[in-house]
Design a protein around this motif. Structure first.
Motif, PDB file in Angstrom:
ATOM      1  N   PRO A 273       0.834  -1.208   0.000  1.00  0.00           N
ATOM      2  CA  PRO A 273       0.000   0.000   0.000  1.00  0.00           C
ATOM      3  C   PRO A 273       0.862   1.249   0.000  1.00  0.00           C
ATOM      4  CG  PRO A 273      -0.747  -1.575   1.661  1.00  0.00           C
ATOM      5  CD  PRO A 273       0.570  -2.078   1.158  1.00  0.00           C
ATOM      6  N   GLY A 274       0.459   2.249  -0.774  1.00  0.00           N
ATOM      7  CA  GLY A 274       1.181   3.511  -0.801  1.00  0.00           C
ATOM      8  C   GLY A 274       2.343   3.551  -1.760  1.00  0.00           C
ATOM      9  N   ALA A 275       2.551   2.464  -2.523  1.00  0.00           N
ATOM     10  CA  ALA A 275       3.687   2.451  -3.454  1.00  0.00           C
ATOM     11  C   ALA A 275       3.436   3.324  -4.671  1.00  0.00           C
ATOM     12  CB  ALA A 275       3.986   1.023  -3.890  1.00  0.00           C
ATOM     13  N   GLY A 276       2.165   3.667  -4.950  1.00  0.00           N
ATOM     14  CA  GLY A 276       1.858   4.541  -6.084  1.00  0.00           C
ATOM     15  C   GLY A 276       1.917   3.784  -7.408  1.00  0.00           C
ATOM     16  N   ILE A 277       1.846   4.536  -8.510  1.00  0.00           N
ATOM     17  CA  ILE A 277       1.878   3.928  -9.839  1.00  0.00           C
ATOM     18  C   ILE A 277       3.289   3.445 -10.118  1.00  0.00           C
ATOM     19  CG2 ILE A 277       1.573   4.354 -12.319  1.00  0.00           C
ATOM     20  CD1 ILE A 277      -0.453   6.494 -11.585  1.00  0.00           C
ATOM     21  N   THR A 278       3.404   2.165 -10.400  1.00  0.00           N
ATOM     22  CA  THR A 278       4.727   1.616 -10.679  1.00  0.00           C
ATOM     23  C   THR A 278       5.015   1.673 -12.169  1.00  0.00           C
ATOM     24  OG1 THR A 278       3.814  -0.607 -10.808  1.00  0.00           O
ATOM     25  CG2 THR A 278       4.680   0.101  -8.676  1.00  0.00           C
ATOM     26  N   GLY A 279       6.208   2.056 -12.500  1.00  0.00           N
ATOM     27  CA  GLY A 279       6.676   2.065 -13.874  1.00  0.00           C
ATOM     28  C   GLY A 279       8.185   1.964 -13.852  1.00  0.00           C
ATOM     29  N   PHE A 280       8.743   1.397 -14.909  1.00  0.00           N
ATOM     30  CA  PHE A 280      10.189   1.226 -14.952  1.00  0.00           C
ATOM     31  C   PHE A 280      10.660   1.541 -16.361  1.00  0.00           C
ATOM     32  CE2 PHE A 280      14.192  -1.167 -15.233  1.00  0.00           C
ATOM     33  CZ  PHE A 280      14.792  -0.803 -14.033  1.00  0.00           C
ATOM     34  N   PHE A 281      11.530   2.552 -16.477  1.00  0.00           N
ATOM     35  CA  PHE A 281      12.099   2.930 -17.772  1.00  0.00           C
ATOM     36  C   PHE A 281      13.606   2.788 -17.699  1.00  0.00           C
ATOM     37  CE2 PHE A 281      14.039   5.920 -20.702  1.00  0.00           C
ATOM     38  CZ  PHE A 281      13.370   5.645 -21.887  1.00  0.00           C
ATOM     39  N   TRP A 282      14.162   2.021 -18.640  1.00  0.00           N
ATOM     40  CA  TRP A 282      15.588   1.710 -18.617  1.00  0.00           C
ATOM     41  C   TRP A 282      16.138   1.717 -20.029  1.00  0.00           C
ATOM     42  CZ3 TRP A 282      20.012   1.427 -16.215  1.00  0.00           C
ATOM     43  CH2 TRP A 282      21.015   0.548 -16.606  1.00  0.00           C
ATOM     44  N   GLN A 283      17.236   2.439 -20.225  1.00  0.00           N
ATOM     45  CA  GLN A 283      18.032   2.358 -21.449  1.00  0.00           C
ATOM     46  C   GLN A 283      19.494   2.254 -21.045  1.00  0.00           C
ATOM     47  OE1 GLN A 283      16.963   5.954 -23.597  1.00  0.00           O
ATOM     48  NE2 GLN A 283      15.387   4.879 -24.763  1.00  0.00           N
ATOM     49  N   TRP A 284      20.229   1.422 -21.783  1.00  0.00           N
ATOM     50  CA  TRP A 284      21.652   1.213 -21.506  1.00  0.00           C
ATOM     51  C   TRP A 284      22.361   1.025 -22.836  1.00  0.00           C
ATOM     52  CZ3 TRP A 284      24.549  -3.792 -20.849  1.00  0.00           C
ATOM     53  CH2 TRP A 284      25.814  -3.603 -20.269  1.00  0.00           C
ATOM     54  N   SER A 285      23.381   1.837 -23.092  1.00  0.00           N
ATOM     55  CA  SER A 285      24.054   1.790 -24.393  1.00  0.00           C
ATOM     56  C   SER A 285      25.569   1.835 -24.224  1.00  0.00           C
ATOM     57  CB  SER A 285      23.598   2.959 -25.272  1.00  0.00           C
ATOM     58  OG  SER A 285      22.251   2.801 -25.645  1.00  0.00           O
ATOM     59  N   PRO A 286      26.210   0.690 -24.008  1.00  0.00           N
ATOM     60  CA  PRO A 286      27.667   0.634 -24.086  1.00  0.00           C
ATOM     61  C   PRO A 286      28.082   0.444 -25.545  1.00  0.00           C
ATOM     62  CG  PRO A 286      26.809  -1.468 -23.321  1.00  0.00           C
ATOM     63  CD  PRO A 286      25.623  -0.582 -23.577  1.00  0.00           C
ATOM     64  N   LEU A 287      28.930   1.330 -26.057  1.00  0.00           N
ATOM     65  CA  LEU A 287      29.256   1.370 -27.486  1.00  0.00           C
ATOM     66  C   LEU A 287      30.767   1.327 -27.679  1.00  0.00           C
ATOM     67  CD1 LEU A 287      26.790   4.275 -28.263  1.00  0.00           C
ATOM     68  CD2 LEU A 287      26.364   1.852 -28.729  1.00  0.00           C
ATOM     69  N   ASN A 288      31.210   0.547 -28.650  1.00  0.00           N
ATOM     70  CA  ASN A 288      32.627   0.364 -28.944  1.00  0.00           C
ATOM     71  C   ASN A 288      33.011   1.085 -30.232  1.00  0.00           C
ATOM     72  OD1 ASN A 288      34.056  -1.883 -27.140  1.00  0.00           O
ATOM     73  ND2 ASN A 288      31.904  -2.462 -27.381  1.00  0.00           N
ATOM     74  N   PHE A 289      34.013   1.984 -30.134  1.00  0.00           N
ATOM     75  CA  PHE A 289      34.560   2.672 -31.307  1.00  0.00           C
ATOM     76  C   PHE A 289      36.035   2.312 -31.446  1.00  0.00           C
ATOM     77  CE2 PHE A 289      30.857   5.025 -29.940  1.00  0.00           C
ATOM     78  CZ  PHE A 289      30.179   5.216 -31.127  1.00  0.00           C
ATOM     79  N   GLN A 290      36.680   2.849 -32.466  1.00  0.00           N
ATOM     80  CA  GLN A 290      38.036   2.418 -32.812  1.00  0.00           C
ATOM     81  C   GLN A 290      39.019   2.592 -31.655  1.00  0.00           C
ATOM     82  OE1 GLN A 290      39.602   4.187 -36.372  1.00  0.00           O
ATOM     83  NE2 GLN A 290      41.635   3.307 -36.128  1.00  0.00           N
TER      84      GLN A 290
END
Length: 357
Positions: free
Chosen positions: A187-204
């Motif tokens: 009770p009291g946790a409110g509206i649950t939502g989860f947004f996640w982005q993760w971008s490990p990128l390899n360059f030269q």
């Protein structure tokens, strides 16, 4: 309960290493991925221990030609955390924070041996702490390191040489939901939502890292971008919490068609254009599904799972969490553009107003 770890000077509490506090959701995990630089082949590995659940599990998934072929393994931990093997899957730490090896002894048609070697010293991401109402939902630390990978894989008799591949490994430990879900709402946790982005990128000659956790209204509660030159040490790289990702979705889905990362810098903003090539479904290494992390499968269980990643329902709950193997273009003011490759991990659960959910 004394274990092998007790003979090393690594204790964090007055108790033996076998005990990791009082939260049932404590975990300690390894993650690896690696991919051909044209995105045509991909491998991911996860290995986790859950001390309070007395379970260890390991997973490998190989994506090639529109198929994701997975091997899952789970066993009773027996409180021994220094044994980094579950059935056919094992990890060797060849050089801490620099070089690790994953070995898969042939099982269910899948085998391999890959060495992951860091391109620079790992970055430490900001500590992840999140509560849902009064309940602690997450509290963990993670290090991330882009790598060069070498070795081989075998799937149903086809050998795949891992040569010239790049990727990412991470280590995280702390508290987040594992094992069977808690059936009692808070009770009291409110509206649950989860947004996640993760971008490990390899360059030269460098790596770019970006992640964001955000509330349903788009306010970040944990975010960081890093540009890190190869060979950099613990204090190297450019770090900022002010980067932003503009995301274009595939119509009718919660998966990205592409994204543009903007990183503010003193000489002007750097940008990274991300263009997905192929999809890896994270359930293939235990992020959800029947083989979810920490699930009790008995003394030892090993199983094969094959997934069609050329044709799947993107709106099925089990398919929301993905890594898109992506082409990336890095533009830094005053420097030539660099072409690279990486992953664009995505998970959107519940409402997220900035993208219309």
């Amino acid at each position: 309960m004394l274990t092998k770890g007790d003979d090393y000077p690594i204790h964090q509490t007055p108790e033996p290493i076998a005990y990791a506090g009082s939260d049932r959701n404590f975990y300690d995990r390894y993650f690896f991925n690696a991919y051909a630089q044209d995105g045509s082949a991909f491998v991911a590995v996860a290995y986790g221990v859950y001390p309070a659940l007395n379970v260890a599990d390991a997973h490998i998934a190989i994506v090639k030609d529109g198929k994701e072929r997975c091997l899952h393994a789970s066993r009773v931990l027996g409180l021994e955390r220094m044994d980094l093997s579950v059935g056919p899957i094992s990890i060797d730490i060849l050089e801490p924070l620099q070089k690790l090896k994953v070995t898969v002894t042939k099982a269910e048609g899948i085998a391999g041996e890959i060495v992951f070697e860091g391109r620079a010293f790992p970055i430490e991401e900001p500590r992840f702490v999140k509560r849902n109402g009064p309940r602690l939902f997450m509290d963990y630390t993670r290090l991330t390191q882009n790598v060069r990978a070498s070795g081989w894989l075998e799937v149903d008799g086809e050998r795949i040489e891992v040569s010239g591949w790049v990727g990412t490994r991470d280590r995280s430990w702390g508290i987040r939901p594992v094992g069977a879900p808690d059936p009692q709402p808070t009770p009291g946790a409110g509206i649950t939502g989860f947004f996640w982005q993760w971008s490990p990128l390899n360059f030269q000659d460098r790596s770019v890292y970006f992640h964001i956790n955000a509330d349903p209204d788009g306010k970040p509660w944990n975010t960081r971008a890093v540009i890190l030159e190869d060979g950099a040490g613990p204090d190297g790289g450019y770090h900022t919490d002010a980067a932003t990702m503009a995301t274009e979705l595939i119509p009718g889905t919660r998966h990205a068609k592409g994204g543009v990362l903007t990183i503010p810098m003193e000489q002007g903003a750097a940008t990274v254009k991300i263009e997905p090539l192929n999809t890896f479904l994270m359930k293939g290494i235990g992020y959800g599904g029947e083989w979810r992390h920490g699930a009790l499968k008995g003394e030892l269980a090993v199983a094969r799972e094959d997934i069609d990643v050329a044709n799947f329902d993107p709106n099925d709950m089990s398919n929301l969490h993905i890594q898109a193997i992506s082409k990336a273009t890095l533009s830094v003011p005053g420097q030539p553009d660099q072409q690279g490759v990486g992953v664009f991990e995505q998970l959107i659960l519940g409402p997220y107003r900035p993208l219309g959910f």
